[in-house]
Design a protein around this motif. Structure first.
Motif, PDB file in Angstrom:
ATOM      1  N   ARG A  21       7.230  12.860  -0.826  1.00  0.00           N
ATOM      2  CA  ARG A  21       6.662  11.999  -1.779  1.00  0.00           C
ATOM      3  C   ARG A  21       7.844  11.467  -2.867  1.00  0.00           C
ATOM      4  O   ARG A  21       7.164  10.419  -3.031  1.00  0.00           O
ATOM      5  N   PHE A  40       0.685  -0.861  -0.171  1.00  0.00           N
ATOM      6  CA  PHE A  40      -0.164  -0.108  -0.233  1.00  0.00           C
ATOM      7  C   PHE A  40       1.018   1.043  -0.505  1.00  0.00           C
ATOM      8  O   PHE A  40       0.328   2.204  -0.339  1.00  0.00           O
ATOM      9  N   ARG A  81       3.474   5.977   2.650  1.00  0.00           N
ATOM     10  CA  ARG A  81       2.328   6.677   3.041  1.00  0.00           C
ATOM     11  C   ARG A  81       1.245   6.692   3.531  1.00  0.00           C
ATOM     12  O   ARG A  81       0.582   7.839   4.392  1.00  0.00           O
ATOM     13  N   ARG A  82       0.592   5.890   3.441  1.00  0.00           N
ATOM     14  CA  ARG A  82      -0.137   4.689   3.658  1.00  0.00           C
ATOM     15  C   ARG A  82      -0.139   4.525   5.185  1.00  0.00           C
ATOM     16  O   ARG A  82      -1.436   3.773   5.622  1.00  0.00           O
TER      17      ARG A  82
END
Length: 400
Positions: A192, A74, A77-78
């Motif tokens: 990111r 996933f 960042r999740r």
């Protein structure tokens, strides 16, 4: 030498995610000791402190690979934000239950929650380097830099938590660990551009099979290496006590870590032609052999010398091990593969320390170094027998 490091650290976002990873990783070397300091101070019971610390360590070992699989599937960042929140909640609950003198099993359950949720920062950082660095030589340098960061964490963390817990407030050590984890992870997640792509929720087997003929012996080698590291720490404290100056054990262990840090710096700056597999095997052999003189040491100067030499074998071996995993496992399961190796390393620490403790009580501190030598030679034997994967498994390979 520093030109080599500047080249990889100048890549977009590299320095930021690596330094945020250093901060977020500090609790790795702080929490277990911080728990012992807090619980023993507040309750006067070292046995209770040991069981609470063990609950944290066992939960961390059991859930590290599961978290790494979720990260591969996933994305960082999740998964990392809810993990760091759960870690902070567990740590806060642990401190609260100890301060309020709440009986077992509540401190143990809170410790287990924080251990299970501890963000797998080291695996995430190395996965980012693998995604960002375009060539194998640069990746070798990046992994060497992270080995140096690991050694820095294990030099700074214990000193920081001890000073805060003993001179400021018993809660200050663990509180600083929470702050470091939350802040470091928050900065890391915000980067990111350097985050490896997630598999998009596809089942993990679709990323390709794990090369278990390579990975399983590597995990066993990591366990043996962990037993060596955990055992040598206890043996060094015990021998320093026998030699009449237990406080000098801290200096001896710092010399050990310094040897590893320096060798990591040098390794990252060199252009090595030997394969990762060959360097890992030779590193394990060297680590096992350099432990052999320690059972015969009976003074601080030779103890420092041989610890420094054994430390010199640690970082290059770990660097080669991580690089061997990186070139062997499917790219979509890299975080999982690295977490398996680091979990094996962590799982060996407690058994090694416990076995050395038994030998110290039965035969003395010097004799206990035979345990660390045996662990090193066992790891060397396993490394020599480990197969080499010719190519990285195909992302569309069959299920493992």
């Amino acid at each position: 030498m520093f030109t080599t490091y500047r080249r990889v650290l100048a890549l977009p976002g590299a320095l930021v995610f690596s330094m945020s990873g250093l901060v977020a990783r500090l609790p790795i070397s702080m929490v277990s000791l911080g728990i012992v300091l807090l619980v023993s101070t507040r309750t006067g019971s070292y046995s209770l402190a040991g069981t609470v610390s063990a609950a944290y360590l066992i939960a961390n070992a059991l859930f590290a690979v599961l978290q790494a699989r979720l990260i591969d599937r996933f994305g960082q960042r999740r998964v990392l934000p809810p993990a760091v929140v759960a870690f902070a909640v567990g740590m806060t609950g642990l401190m609260t239950t100890v301060e309020l003198d709440v009986r077992a099993p509540w401190p143990h359950l809170c410790a287990a929650l924080s251990g299970a949720a501890m963000p797998q920062i080291g695996s995430c950082i190395r996965a980012r380097w693998s995604h960002l660095v375009p060539d194998k030589a640069g990746l070798h340098t990046a992994f060497a830099f992270e080995a140096v960061v690991d050694e820095t964490v294990f030099i700074l963390g214990p000193a920081l938590v001890t000073v805060l817990a003993t001179t400021v407030h018993p809660l200050a050590g663990l509180t600083s660990a929470i702050v470091a984890t939350v802040l470091g992870t928050a900065v890391l997640v915000s980067q990111r551009r350097t985050e490896p792509p997630a598999s998009g929720g596809v089942h993990r087997h679709a990323a390709g099979p794990m090369p278990w003929p390579v990975l399983a012996p590597l995990i066993a080698c990591a366990f043996a290496m962990g037993a060596l590291l955990g055992g040598a720490e206890v043996a060094t404290v015990a021998l320093s006590d026998e030699l009449g100056s237990k406080p000098l054990s801290g200096l001896m262990l710092a010399v050990w870590a310094l040897g590893s840090l320096l060798s990591g710096l040098v390794t990252g700056a060199l252009h090595l032609t030997a394969s990762n597999a060959s360097r890992f095997r030779w590193g394990m052999v060297a680590l096992g052999l350099v432990m052999l003189p320690l059972p015969f040491v009976d003074a601080f100067v030779p103890l420092a010398l041989f610890l420094f030499l054994s430390g010199f074998a640690i970082s290059p071996t770990l660097i080669a091990g991580f690089a061997w995993i990186e070139e062997s496992v499917p790219s979509g399961r890299l975080t999982e593969g690295i977490a398996l190796f680091t979990t094996g390393l962590a799982a060996g620490l407690a058994p090694g320390a416990a076995l050395v403790g038994l030998v110290v009580d039965a035969s003395g501190a010097s004799a206990s170094y035979w345990v660390t030598a045996a662990a090193g030679l066992l790891g060397a034997g396993l490394a020599v027998l480990t197969r080499t994967a010719a190519v990285r498994p195909s992302p569309t390979g069959s299920s493992s």
